[in-house]
Design a protein around this motif. Structure first.
Motif, short mmCIF file in Angstrom:
data_model
loop_
_atom_site.label_atom_id
_atom_site.label_comp_id
_atom_site.label_asym_id
_atom_site.label_seq_id
_atom_site.Cartn_x
_atom_site.Cartn_y
_atom_site.Cartn_z
N LEU A 238 0.74 -1.46 0.30
CA LEU A 238 -0.11 -0.09 -0.02
C LEU A 238 1.23 1.06 0.24
CD1 LEU A 238 -3.50 0.99 1.68
CD2 LEU A 238 -1.54 2.42 1.72
N VAL A 239 0.68 1.92 -1.16
CA VAL A 239 2.01 3.24 -1.25
C VAL A 239 1.16 4.48 0.01
CG1 VAL A 239 2.14 5.38 -2.87
CG2 VAL A 239 2.72 2.39 -3.37
N LEU A 240 1.51 4.97 0.85
CA LEU A 240 0.88 5.99 0.95
C LEU A 240 1.70 7.40 0.11
CD1 LEU A 240 1.41 5.82 4.90
CD2 LEU A 240 -0.56 5.23 3.27
N THR A 241 1.21 8.86 -0.34
CA THR A 241 1.74 9.68 -0.57
C THR A 241 1.05 10.76 -0.61
OG1 THR A 241 2.40 10.64 -2.58
CG2 THR A 241 0.49 8.84 -2.99
N ALA A 242 1.68 12.40 -0.87
CA ALA A 242 0.47 13.73 -0.82
C ALA A 242 0.31 13.89 -2.41
CB ALA A 242 1.51 14.59 -0.20
N ARG A 243 0.80 12.82 -3.05
CA ARG A 243 0.75 13.10 -4.22
C ARG A 243 -0.55 12.79 -5.49
NH1 ARG A 243 6.16 10.83 -6.81
NH2 ARG A 243 7.95 11.91 -5.32
N ASP A 244 -1.11 13.45 -5.33
CA ASP A 244 -2.88 13.67 -5.56
C ASP A 244 -3.48 13.53 -7.05
OD1 ASP A 244 -5.45 12.64 -5.09
OD2 ASP A 244 -5.96 14.27 -4.49
N SER A 245 -2.37 13.13 -8.40
CA SER A 245 -3.06 13.43 -10.00
C SER A 245 -3.03 11.93 -9.90
CB SER A 245 -1.45 13.88 -10.31
OG SER A 245 -0.27 13.02 -10.36
N VAL A 246 -3.97 12.52 -11.37
CA VAL A 246 -4.07 10.61 -11.96
C VAL A 246 -2.58 10.19 -11.92
CG1 VAL A 246 -5.04 9.10 -13.80
CG2 VAL A 246 -6.42 11.39 -12.36
N GLU A 247 -2.38 10.82 -12.76
CA GLU A 247 -0.68 10.43 -13.38
C GLU A 247 0.29 9.48 -11.84
OE1 GLU A 247 -1.71 13.26 -13.73
OE2 GLU A 247 -2.34 13.47 -16.09
N ASP B 196 -0.56 -1.69 -4.91
CA ASP B 196 -2.18 -2.61 -4.61
C ASP B 196 -3.10 -1.67 -4.17
OD1 ASP B 196 -1.51 -6.26 -5.21
OD2 ASP B 196 0.05 -5.35 -3.60
N ASP B 197 -2.22 -0.61 -4.19
CA ASP B 197 -3.79 0.07 -3.44
C ASP B 197 -3.05 0.77 -2.75
OD1 ASP B 197 -6.23 1.59 -2.57
OD2 ASP B 197 -6.36 0.46 -0.65
N TYR B 198 -3.52 2.45 -3.00
CA TYR B 198 -2.46 3.70 -2.61
C TYR B 198 -3.69 4.23 -2.10
CZ TYR B 198 -1.15 8.01 -5.80
OH TYR B 198 -0.01 9.05 -5.88
N MET B 199 -2.56 5.31 -0.73
CA MET B 199 -3.91 6.56 -0.25
C MET B 199 -3.28 7.93 -0.29
SD MET B 199 -4.88 4.20 3.14
CE MET B 199 -5.83 5.96 3.60
N CYS B 200 -4.51 8.45 0.37
CA CYS B 200 -3.00 10.61 -0.40
C CYS B 200 -3.34 10.89 1.80
CB CYS B 200 -4.28 10.86 -1.00
SG CYS B 200 -4.31 10.97 -2.82
N LYS B 201 -2.02 11.19 1.10
CA LYS B 201 -1.90 11.97 2.86
C LYS B 201 -3.74 13.31 2.91
CE LYS B 201 2.27 10.11 3.41
NZ LYS B 201 4.08 10.69 4.03
N PRO B 202 -3.45 13.98 3.67
CA PRO B 202 -3.87 13.51 4.56
C PRO B 202 -5.03 11.79 4.76
CG PRO B 202 -4.75 15.24 4.93
CD PRO B 202 -4.29 15.37 3.77
N PHE B 203 -4.82 11.06 6.25
CA PHE B 203 -5.64 10.25 5.43
C PHE B 203 -6.53 9.37 7.35
CE2 PHE B 203 -1.81 8.51 5.37
CZ PHE B 203 -1.07 7.65 6.95
#
Length: 226
Positions: free
Chosen positions: A76-85, A96-103
């Protein structure tokens, strides 16, 4: 579960580790990506939670090295980057999954539990969501005892969507599933394929949503909307 958390923000790492440990899970923390492949080879981790914005080699390069080493457990990836790319890049690198900060910590815990369930199902050669089942060996879908009449392309789309149930899947990801399809397929043609698939699977208690500007989301019909 035994989890490796890779996060260079010390305050966030402490917060996330605490939320996971509250579930009774073991958590090890690393602030850099370089030692991660070796750590995964040495210890029996069930999950990797990986920040993208790391010092030294970044999260995407870390993830690439992890998958090249043959480690197959969920990431599971955590990131502040929120673009589709950015989301597509993370998923195509092996996440396998992607979560944007904050969460919310509760959502992170729920996502990790879902990842483990899906991983266990894949090892057993099947995928399941509500009453919908997919046999990975036979590439067949069923609702209860009823087999669904899917084309080869619909089966490929459904398998990909079910392995990422609860996640938004970008159009580009679906169009890249079949060699040469992306170059010859318009957005309208893809939407038609998805529409036909949607009509066949929704009696199984699932919902295949078009998320404007982002892609598609397969989820149980009783899931909360996003």
């Amino acid at each position: 579960m035994h989890i490796l958390l890779v996060e260079d923000d010390e305050a966030l790492a402490v917060s996330v580790a605490g939320a996971l440990q509250a579930q009774g899970w073991r958590v090890d923390v690393s602030a850099r990506g370089e030692p991660v492949p070796r750590s995964l080879a040495q210890d029996a981790y069930d999950l990797l939670v990986l920040d993208l914005g790391l010092p030294g080699i970044d999260g995407l390069e870390t993830l690439r090295r992890v998958r090249e080493s043959g480690w197959l457990q969920p990431v599971l990836v955590l990131t502040a980057r929120d673009s589709v790319e950015d989301r597509v890049a993370g998923l195509e690198s092996g996440a396998d999954d992607y979560m944007c900060k904050p969460f919310a910590p509760a959502e992170l815990v729920a996502r990790l539990r879902a990842l483990v369930r899906r991983h266990e199902n894949r090892r057993e050669g099947r995928l399941a969501l509500a009453a919908l089942r997919f046999d990975l060996q036979g590439m067949r879908a069923t609702i209860g005892e009823q087999a669904l009449p899917l084309s080869a392309r619909e089966s490929t789309l459904l398998q990909y969507l079910m392995t990422r149930a609860g996640q938004i899947v970008a159009r580009e990801q679906l169009m890249a599933l079949v060699p040469g399809w992306a170059a010859a397929t318009s957005d309208n043609a893809l939407e038609l394929q998805v529409s036909r698939l949607r009509a066949k699977i929704e009696p199984g208690g699932v919902r295949l949503r078009t998320v404007r500007g982002l892609g598609y989301l397969l989820e149980a019909a009783d899931a909360d909307g996003v």
